[in-house]
Design an enzyme around this catalytic site. Structure first.
Site, mmCIF file in Angstrom:
data_model
loop_
_atom_site.group_PDB
_atom_site.id
_atom_site.type_symbol
_atom_site.label_atom_id
_atom_site.label_comp_id
_atom_site.label_asym_id
_atom_site.label_seq_id
_atom_site.Cartn_x
_atom_site.Cartn_y
_atom_site.Cartn_z
ATOM 1 N N LEU A 111 -32.408 -75.295 -87.325
ATOM 2 C CA LEU A 111 -31.816 -73.591 -88.099
ATOM 3 C C LEU A 111 -33.016 -72.398 -86.483
ATOM 4 O O LEU A 111 -33.954 -71.984 -86.401
ATOM 5 C CB LEU A 111 -32.565 -72.983 -89.395
ATOM 6 N N ASN A 112 -31.165 -72.110 -86.280
ATOM 7 C CA ASN A 112 -32.220 -70.955 -84.929
ATOM 8 C C ASN A 112 -31.153 -69.832 -85.167
ATOM 9 O O ASN A 112 -31.233 -69.340 -83.114
ATOM 10 C CB ASN A 112 -32.367 -72.015 -82.818
ATOM 11 N N GLY A 113 -31.190 -69.342 -85.581
ATOM 12 C CA GLY A 113 -30.319 -68.045 -86.036
ATOM 13 C C GLY A 113 -30.939 -67.067 -85.861
ATOM 14 O O GLY A 113 -30.534 -65.822 -85.664
ATOM 15 N N GLY A 114 -32.366 -66.573 -85.922
ATOM 16 C CA GLY A 114 -33.074 -65.753 -85.568
ATOM 17 C C GLY A 114 -33.759 -65.391 -85.064
ATOM 18 O O GLY A 114 -33.991 -65.847 -83.730
ATOM 19 N N LYS A 173 -35.913 -66.007 -82.150
ATOM 20 C CA LYS A 173 -37.423 -66.441 -82.199
ATOM 21 C C LYS A 173 -37.913 -67.619 -81.181
ATOM 22 O O LYS A 173 -38.881 -67.665 -80.717
ATOM 23 C CB LYS A 173 -37.639 -66.609 -83.399
ATOM 24 N N GLN A 221 -23.399 -70.166 -86.293
ATOM 25 C CA GLN A 221 -23.348 -69.838 -87.877
ATOM 26 C C GLN A 221 -21.833 -68.620 -87.923
ATOM 27 O O GLN A 221 -21.593 -68.014 -86.980
ATOM 28 C CB GLN A 221 -24.321 -69.269 -88.199
ATOM 29 N N GLY A 265 -27.122 -66.538 -93.870
ATOM 30 C CA GLY A 265 -28.412 -67.165 -94.610
ATOM 31 C C GLY A 265 -28.087 -68.789 -93.739
ATOM 32 O O GLY A 265 -27.170 -68.609 -93.420
ATOM 33 N N ASP A 283 -38.915 -72.532 -86.210
ATOM 34 C CA ASP A 283 -40.598 -71.515 -86.604
ATOM 35 C C ASP A 283 -41.663 -72.498 -87.078
ATOM 36 O O ASP A 283 -42.476 -72.456 -87.087
ATOM 37 C CB ASP A 283 -40.835 -70.203 -86.667
ATOM 38 N N LYS A 331 -44.506 -66.863 -88.884
ATOM 39 C CA LYS A 331 -43.839 -66.202 -88.734
ATOM 40 C C LYS A 331 -44.049 -64.861 -88.407
ATOM 41 O O LYS A 331 -43.811 -63.889 -88.016
ATOM 42 C CB LYS A 331 -43.626 -65.764 -90.265
#
Length: 460
Positions: free
Chosen positions: A65-68, A79, A142, A174, A205, A348
């Site tokens: 999951l690489n959306g942040g 990130k 996404q 999300g 992460d 985080k």
């Protein structure tokens, strides 16, 4: 651009949001999961590995999951492009891990990145550097949904543009969006056609989320009538994890219960370590054909998370999201596996970053493992104050990362810097009051110490 699919997806989500009244769970109907629905990892591991584990690997796809964005750590861009260890980024470490796996077992495990409109462009630029790494890399995006005004419940966006005054009015909904986006991208079908059967999904992460051969073997070795379509890795709660989602039994199905779904009166109970002993690491193993089936039957059902935000000039908006793990109740023969804490190592904050950059961990083929020189398996509790929040600032405050092999607890507050080769042991608390500064001298050894006051070390 927002596609027709995005629009339909948002319309369905919004429609469901308008229909839902009250909390999505009835507290009285919540039960502890039955014994056999959460298996200890040791039991899975005890089965050993077959000789042909490479065949199983060839059925696997790793999805990150690489959306942040890195905003919470004061960084621009995705990130996953923050350096975490010896100049390696989250993405570098991920590619190294899979490359090592493919080489060792002569396998072909591809990497799939779920990007968001926030991260896609920057990520794609960087992917060129991995062309000769022995890992096929795919990406998909996404959805992009409109934020809605909290009062009027109407979209804030005036038109479809993404920039200028419209920069803040769209959001990625999300990670529960993975099922629809993956399916709509055509990539899911493509991977099934290539003979892939399972995805291993995790947050990019989480440095502990490496491919585990024992869990993979457990998945592929189930008898046909009992095919396990979904495994959620959970781990024991500590005081630091009170907000993590937990597994419950509800209407005869395993279900993920998130803090957002808990009625106000029961939040303390939810946070207790006694009633709910485990939490979701968001390391998930999911059947590709099951995702395809559920998408085509329109049977993927995830609770809506209403996330309030304040955007430009104090406008209150809400964004509707879903969580990937919440779909566990839709899959057949779903299972929780209680894994060691080492499989949950999320970065985080810079406090987390300090841990993974230190000698507590050793790095091998992209995987971080707790150093054998650490006497006890728990990670120290690190709390760095607001002067350390941004990565750039944090890096300037350490001439080198302290030796933390024997550290239990570190609290640092105020204007504090660390010289070279400092060693921290036991409980160390360093507090510089407003207007003071504390420079910990190079080579210091602090064991069970509280440091306060003012100490300036200047070049002469």
């Amino acid at each position: 651009m927002v596609s027709k699919k995005d629009f339909e997806g948002f319309r369905n989500l919004f429609h469901r949001f308008l229909q839902v009244k009250g909390p999505s769970v009835e507290w009285a109907k919540i039960n502890r999961p039955p014994e056999d629905s959460i298996q200890p990892f040791d039991k899975i591991k005890a089965k050993g590995l077959p000789d042909n584990i490479a065949d199983s690997l060839n059925k696997l796809v790793v999805v990150k999951l690489n959306g942040g964005l890195g905003t919470s750590m004061g960084c621009k861009g995705p990130k996953s492009l923050i350096s975490v260890r010896n100049e390696n980024t989250f993405l570098d470490l991920t590619v190294q891990q899979i490359e090592h796996l493919n080489k060792t077992y002569n396998a072909d495990v591809p990497l799939v990145l779920m990007n968001s409109f926030n991260t896609d462009e920057d990520t794609k630029k960087i992917l060129q550097k991995y062309t000769h790494h022995g890992v096929k890399i795919h990406t998909f995006n996404q959805s992009r949904y409109p934020r809605i005004n909290k009062e009027s419940l109407l979209p804030v966006a005036k038109d479809m543009a993404m920039t200028g005054e419209n920069a803040d009015v769209w959001y990625p909904p999300g990670h529960g969006d993975i099922y629809a986006s993956f399916y709509n991208s055509g990539l899911l079908e493509q991977l099934i056609a290539e003979g892939k059967e399972y995805i291993f999904v995790s947050n990019i992460d989480n440095l502990g989320a490496t491919v585990d051969l024992y869990i993979l073997n457990h998945l592929v070795s189930q008898p046909n009538g009992k095919r396990c379509e979904f495994i959620m890795e959970v781990t024991d709660k500590t005081r630091a994890d009170v907000k993590g989602g937990t597994l419950i039994q509800y209407d005869g199905k395993l279900r993920l219960l998130e803090i957002a779904q808990v009625p106000k009166a029961h939040v303390d109970e939810f946070k207790s370590v006694t009633k709910f002993k485990i939490f979701n690491t968001n390391n998930l193993w999911i059947s590709l054909s099951a995702i395809k089936r559920l998408q085509e039957q329109n049977a993927m059902d995830m609770e809506i998370i209403v996330n309030p935000k304040t955007i430009n000039g104090g406008l209150n908006v809400i964004q509707l999201e879903t969580a990937v793990g919440a779909a566990i109740k839709c899959f057949d023969n779903a299972l929780g596996i209680n894994v060691p804490r080492s499989r949950f190592l999320p970065v985080k904050t810079t406090s987390d970053l300090l841990l993974v950059m230190s000698n507590l961990y050793s790095l091998e083929a992209g995987s971080l493992t707790m150093s054998e020189r650490r006497e006890f398996p728990t990670t120290p509790h690190v709390k760095l104050g607001s002067s350390f929040t941004k990565v750039q600032e944090y890096l300037t405050r350490f001439e080198s990362i302290p030796d933390m092999l024997e550290l239990d607890h570190l609290t640092v507050s105020g204007d504090v810097t660390f010289g070279k080769q400092v060693s921290l042991k036991g409980t160390v608390i360093i507090i510089a009051n407003h207007g003071d500064r504390i420079d910990i001298p190079a080579g210091s050894m602090l064991e069970n110490k509280i440091v306060s006051g003012n100490l300036r070390i200047l070049d002469h």
